[in-house]
Scaffold this active site. Structure first.
Site, PDB file in Angstrom:
ATOM      1  N   GLU A  90      39.480  65.472  64.247  1.00 48.99           N
ATOM      2  CA  GLU A  90      39.268  65.412  65.701  1.00 48.99           C
ATOM      3  C   GLU A  90      39.047  66.841  66.199  1.00 48.99           C
ATOM      4  OE1 GLU A  90      42.698  64.513  68.155  1.00 48.99           O
ATOM      5  OE2 GLU A  90      41.438  63.558  69.648  1.00 48.99           O
ATOM      6  N   GLY A 114      49.567  61.965  72.932  1.00 52.01           N
ATOM      7  CA  GLY A 114      49.386  63.260  72.269  1.00 52.01           C
ATOM      8  C   GLY A 114      48.768  63.057  70.893  1.00 52.01           C
ATOM      9  N   SER A 115      49.027  64.011  70.020  1.00 51.21           N
ATOM     10  CA  SER A 115      48.365  63.983  68.714  1.00 51.21           C
ATOM     11  C   SER A 115      49.034  62.983  67.764  1.00 51.21           C
ATOM     12  CB  SER A 115      48.418  65.380  68.103  1.00 51.21           C
ATOM     13  OG  SER A 115      49.768  65.737  67.902  1.00 51.21           O
ATOM     14  N   THR A 128      52.243  64.487  66.131  1.00 54.82           N
ATOM     15  CA  THR A 128      53.461  64.432  66.948  1.00 54.82           C
ATOM     16  C   THR A 128      53.896  62.985  67.167  1.00 54.82           C
ATOM     17  OG1 THR A 128      52.647  66.407  68.048  1.00 54.82           O
ATOM     18  CG2 THR A 128      54.559  65.385  69.007  1.00 54.82           C
ATOM     19  N   GLY A 129      52.925  62.082  67.280  1.00 51.67           N
ATOM     20  CA  GLY A 129      53.260  60.659  67.453  1.00 51.67           C
ATOM     21  C   GLY A 129      54.129  60.154  66.304  1.00 51.67           C
ATOM     22  N   CYS A 143      40.842  62.187  74.463  1.00 54.21           N
ATOM     23  CA  CYS A 143      41.162  61.383  73.274  1.00 54.21           C
ATOM     24  C   CYS A 143      40.033  60.435  72.942  1.00 54.21           C
ATOM     25  CB  CYS A 143      42.448  60.602  73.522  1.00 54.21           C
ATOM     26  SG  CYS A 143      42.392  59.633  75.033  1.00 54.21           S
ATOM     27  N   LYS A 174      58.483  64.646  80.475  1.00 56.44           N
ATOM     28  CA  LYS A 174      58.381  66.003  79.923  1.00 56.44           C
ATOM     29  C   LYS A 174      56.898  66.333  79.768  1.00 56.44           C
ATOM     30  CE  LYS A 174      57.655  67.770  76.086  1.00 56.44           C
ATOM     31  NZ  LYS A 174      56.933  68.991  76.455  1.00 56.44           N
ATOM     32  N   GLU A 219      49.876  56.611  72.484  1.00 61.08           N
ATOM     33  CA  GLU A 219      48.426  56.790  72.685  1.00 61.08           C
ATOM     34  C   GLU A 219      48.068  58.084  71.987  1.00 61.08           C
ATOM     35  OE1 GLU A 219      46.495  54.639  73.782  1.00 61.08           O
ATOM     36  OE2 GLU A 219      47.547  53.384  75.227  1.00 61.08           O
TER      37      GLU A 219
HETATM   38  P1  NAD Z   1      50.655  67.280  71.086  1.00 66.39           P
HETATM   39  O1  NAD Z   1      50.969  66.128  70.207  1.00 66.39           O
HETATM   40  O2  NAD Z   1      50.622  68.637  70.513  1.00 66.39           O
HETATM   41  O3  NAD Z   1      51.671  67.351  72.319  1.00 66.39           O
HETATM   42  C1  NAD Z   1      51.883  66.251  73.182  1.00 66.39           C
HETATM   43  C2  NAD Z   1      53.272  66.362  73.793  1.00 66.39           C
HETATM   44  O4  NAD Z   1      54.259  66.187  72.766  1.00 66.39           O
HETATM   45  C3  NAD Z   1      53.586  67.696  74.452  1.00 66.39           C
HETATM   46  O5  NAD Z   1      54.282  67.450  75.659  1.00 66.39           O
HETATM   47  C4  NAD Z   1      54.495  68.366  73.444  1.00 66.39           C
HETATM   48  O6  NAD Z   1      55.380  69.309  73.997  1.00 66.39           O
HETATM   49  C5  NAD Z   1      55.270  67.171  72.910  1.00 66.39           C
HETATM   50  N1  NAD Z   1      55.903  67.374  71.598  1.00 66.39           N
HETATM   51  C6  NAD Z   1      55.633  68.300  70.654  1.00 66.39           C
HETATM   52  N2  NAD Z   1      56.424  68.137  69.574  1.00 66.39           N
HETATM   53  C7  NAD Z   1      57.203  67.068  69.835  1.00 66.39           C
HETATM   54  C8  NAD Z   1      58.189  66.361  69.089  1.00 66.39           C
HETATM   55  N3  NAD Z   1      58.543  66.738  67.865  1.00 66.39           N
HETATM   56  N4  NAD Z   1      58.758  65.266  69.644  1.00 66.39           N
HETATM   57  C9  NAD Z   1      58.385  64.847  70.878  1.00 66.39           C
HETATM   58  N5  NAD Z   1      57.463  65.478  71.638  1.00 66.39           N
HETATM   59  C10 NAD Z   1      56.876  66.573  71.126  1.00 66.39           C
HETATM   60  O7  NAD Z   1      49.246  66.887  71.763  1.00 66.39           O
HETATM   61  P2  NAD Z   1      48.334  67.816  72.697  1.00 66.39           P
HETATM   62  O8  NAD Z   1      47.741  68.873  71.830  1.00 66.39           O
HETATM   63  O9  NAD Z   1      49.083  68.170  73.925  1.00 66.39           O
HETATM   64  O10 NAD Z   1      47.201  66.773  73.146  1.00 66.39           O
HETATM   65  C11 NAD Z   1      46.032  66.560  72.429  1.00 66.39           C
HETATM   66  C12 NAD Z   1      46.108  65.300  71.589  1.00 66.39           C
HETATM   67  O11 NAD Z   1      46.462  64.193  72.423  1.00 66.39           O
HETATM   68  C13 NAD Z   1      44.780  64.922  70.968  1.00 66.39           C
HETATM   69  O12 NAD Z   1      44.981  64.479  69.648  1.00 66.39           O
HETATM   70  C14 NAD Z   1      44.309  63.755  71.830  1.00 66.39           C
HETATM   71  O13 NAD Z   1      43.402  62.890  71.187  1.00 66.39           O
HETATM   72  C15 NAD Z   1      45.589  63.094  72.161  1.00 66.39           C
HETATM   73  N6  NAD Z   1      45.459  62.272  73.359  1.00 66.39           N
HETATM   74  C16 NAD Z   1      45.455  60.914  73.226  1.00 66.39           C
HETATM   75  C17 NAD Z   1      45.264  60.117  74.342  1.00 66.39           C
HETATM   76  C18 NAD Z   1      45.226  58.612  74.250  1.00 66.39           C
HETATM   77  O14 NAD Z   1      45.352  57.968  75.284  1.00 66.39           O
HETATM   78  N7  NAD Z   1      45.078  58.035  73.066  1.00 66.39           N
HETATM   79  C19 NAD Z   1      45.077  60.709  75.595  1.00 66.39           C
HETATM   80  C20 NAD Z   1      45.098  62.098  75.688  1.00 66.39           C
HETATM   81  C21 NAD Z   1      45.292  62.876  74.555  1.00 66.39           C
END
Ligand code: NAD
Length: 470
Positions: free
Chosen positions: A374, A221-222, A225-226, A277, A170, A243
């Site tokens: 961040e 992701g963030s 959300t993680g 990230c 997704k 991650e």
């Molecule tokens: P986000 O957490 O907003 O979204 C990431 C994904 O999660 C999207 O596909 C989103 O649709 C999905 N999502 C949203 N709500 C959800 C839920 N309740 N359950 C499951 N999935 C859901 O992150 P973003 O704004 O897209 O990305 C930026 C963040 O990602 C930053 O914090 C960045 O540091 C982090 N990031 C980390 C790494 C790493 O390897 N550590 C790499 C890239 C980005």
């Protein structure tokens, strides 16, 4: 207007509703993305389950070949995918941009193909033989962000396929087009159902994490959300690779040689306009070299071209979306109000696009939002220190633990500081360098588990012991 489609069970699947995806540099519509539903998700998981029944029995050579196929498909279509990626994500084609990202996709897929997890013999004695086998987990759910959308998709998909799993991915609703197209191309070259994609809103991610037929979730992701993913996954106790966000500190020692290090320091922070990230996000600089470090960064940063990604002169692009653009403006305004001094940039660019210029802020302090949070944008807060122990304590004193770095000339002191920094990766005289053979992951709230290398591959398997009496 070009419509992109989901790919499920090797077939193109349409949706009832499509959303316009706009170029963050110009506001122009790039294409239409299908808004998938929970029914599409069920179809995709069922297809991946059917495919798993035979793929789990595939030989090591077949799995290696499938990953090489992915590398080939990505390479053959790199031009088209890089252009689409640049238009929807905003990153320039050139520099550390869209072409670089496509090169990363091919490199990761090709290298991961070569990795092996052979059977290990734990004991071979006259009375018993004990072997450790690595088994695939089943259907892997992958959830990706908008900053490096294609490379992160490859990081999730390829190790899953390499170890005999199947995948439902997704993509982020901000950047679905490149992933939809890449999966369409990849799926056409692989057995049906091995890789399936369902685009749509956040609820698809939540349902994927919760689903009892999803055996593992890999999420990038963030942090916020993680945590939600972890909680949705809890009832089924599925393994997770998370991650998450970083707020990477860098510590600059008094003997730093900026004539050599300004370039890696700048790109360590500004790669992808700071939307990375593991980018350098707060810089602690010793008082004795503070002005020199600030001056070097400003001199270097003021000549880096930022603009529309398809203009090959540019090597920095806009913020990807309005939410991120507003956040960066808010954090810089807050820092200014708290006494930060703008050395470069500091105001959003007027005109079209979510452009925020390269910004260096001096006299920042811990406790300011720009330091504590961040920022995920082209802004670096620079903090003055006199006491190294206090700087290390500040660097470590957050919920984050993705990467950290130390900059200077004396190898013994650099190693000593590196040993004290709490992060998944500590860099010396560089930042934000990743490679497919080097495990990468965060500690504390920056993540759970690692990706890349044999350790990252093993995360897509379960251990099965065969313990035979002889
Ligand atoms: P986000 O957490 O907003 O979204 C990431 C994904 O999660 C999207 O596909 C989103 O649709 C999905 N999502 C949203 N709500 C959800 C839920 N309740 N359950 C499951 N999935 C859901 O992150 P973003 O704004 O897209 O990305 C930026 C963040 O990602 C930053 O914090 C960045 O540091 C982090 N990031 C980390 C790494 C790493 O390897 N550590 C790499 C890239 C980005």
């Amino acid at each position: 207007m070009q419509k992109y489609e989901m790919t499920i069970d090797g077939r193109s699947v349409t949706a009832d509703r499509y959303e316009e995806i706009r170029n963050p540099s110009t506001g122009a519509v790039v294409g239409l993305a299908p808004v998938g539903t929970l029914d599409h998700l069920e179809m995709a998981i069922a297809a991946a389950e059917r495919a798993f029944a035979s793929w789990r029995r595939s030989s090591d050579a077949e799995r290696e070949a499938a990953c090489n196929t992915i590398a080939r498909v990505v390479t053959e279509n790199a031009g088209e995918l890089a252009t689409l990626l640049s238009m929807e994500q905003g990153k320039p084609l050139k520099g550390l941009g869209a072409e670089f990202e496509m090169g990363g996709c091919a490199a990761w897929a090709g290298y991961t193909a070569t990795l092996k997890l052979p059977v290990t013999v734990i004991e071979d004695s006259p009375s018993k033989r004990i072997e450790m086998h690595r088994e695939p987990v089943g259907v892997v759910g992958s959830i990706t962000p908008w900053n490096w959308p294609l490379m992160i998709a490859i990081w999730h998909i390829v190790p899953a396929i390499r170890t005999g799993n199947t995948v439902v991915i997704k993509p982020s609703p901000f950047t679905p087009l490149g992933t939809l197209r890449m999966i369409e191309l990849i799926a056409a070259a692989l057995p049906p159902g091995l890789v399936n994609i369902v685009s749509g809103d956040n609820d698809i991610g939540a349902a994927l994490s919760r689903h009892e037929k999803i055996a593992k979730v890999v999420f990038t992701g963030s942090i916020e959300t993680g945590k939600k993913v972890m909680s949705s996954a809890a009832p089924t106790l599925k393994p997770l690779t998370l991650e998450l966000g970083g707020n990477d500190p860098g510590i600059v020692l008094p003997d730093v040689d900026m004539s050599k290090l300004v370039e890696p320091m700048f790109w360590g922070a500004l790669i992808n306009s700071g939307q990375t990230c593991g980018a350098l996000k707060r810089l602690y600089v010793h008082d004795s070299v503070y002005d020199e470090v600030c001056a070097a960064l400003v001199a270097y940063g003021s000549q880096i071209p930022m603009g529309d990604g398809l203009d090959t002169q540019n090597v920095l692009g806009p913020l990807q979306n309005e939410r991120q653009f507003r956040k960066v403006i808010e954090l810089v305004e807050d820092a200014k109000a708290q006494g930060a001094r703008v050395l470069l940039g500091g105001e959003p660019r007027s005109g079209s696009g979510y452009f925020y210029p390269v910004t260096f802020l001096a006299e920042c302090r811990d406790g300011m939002r720009i330091v504590d949070e961040e920022q995920f944008g082209p802004v670096l807060p620079i903090i003055r220190y006199t006491d190294l122990d206090a700087a290390i304590a500040a660097a470590n004193g957050t919920q984050f633990g993705l990467d950290a770095s130390v900059w200077g000339s004396d190898p013994a002191q650099l190693s000593a500081v590196a040993a004290r920094l709490e992060a998944g990766t500590v860099f010396i005289n560089k930042h934000a360098e990743i490679a497919p053979n080097v495990p990468f992951g965060g500690i504390k709230c920056s993540g759970l588990g690692v990706e890349f290398g044999v350790e990252g591959l093993a995360a897509y398997t379960t251990i099965k012991i065969i313990n035979a009496a002889l």
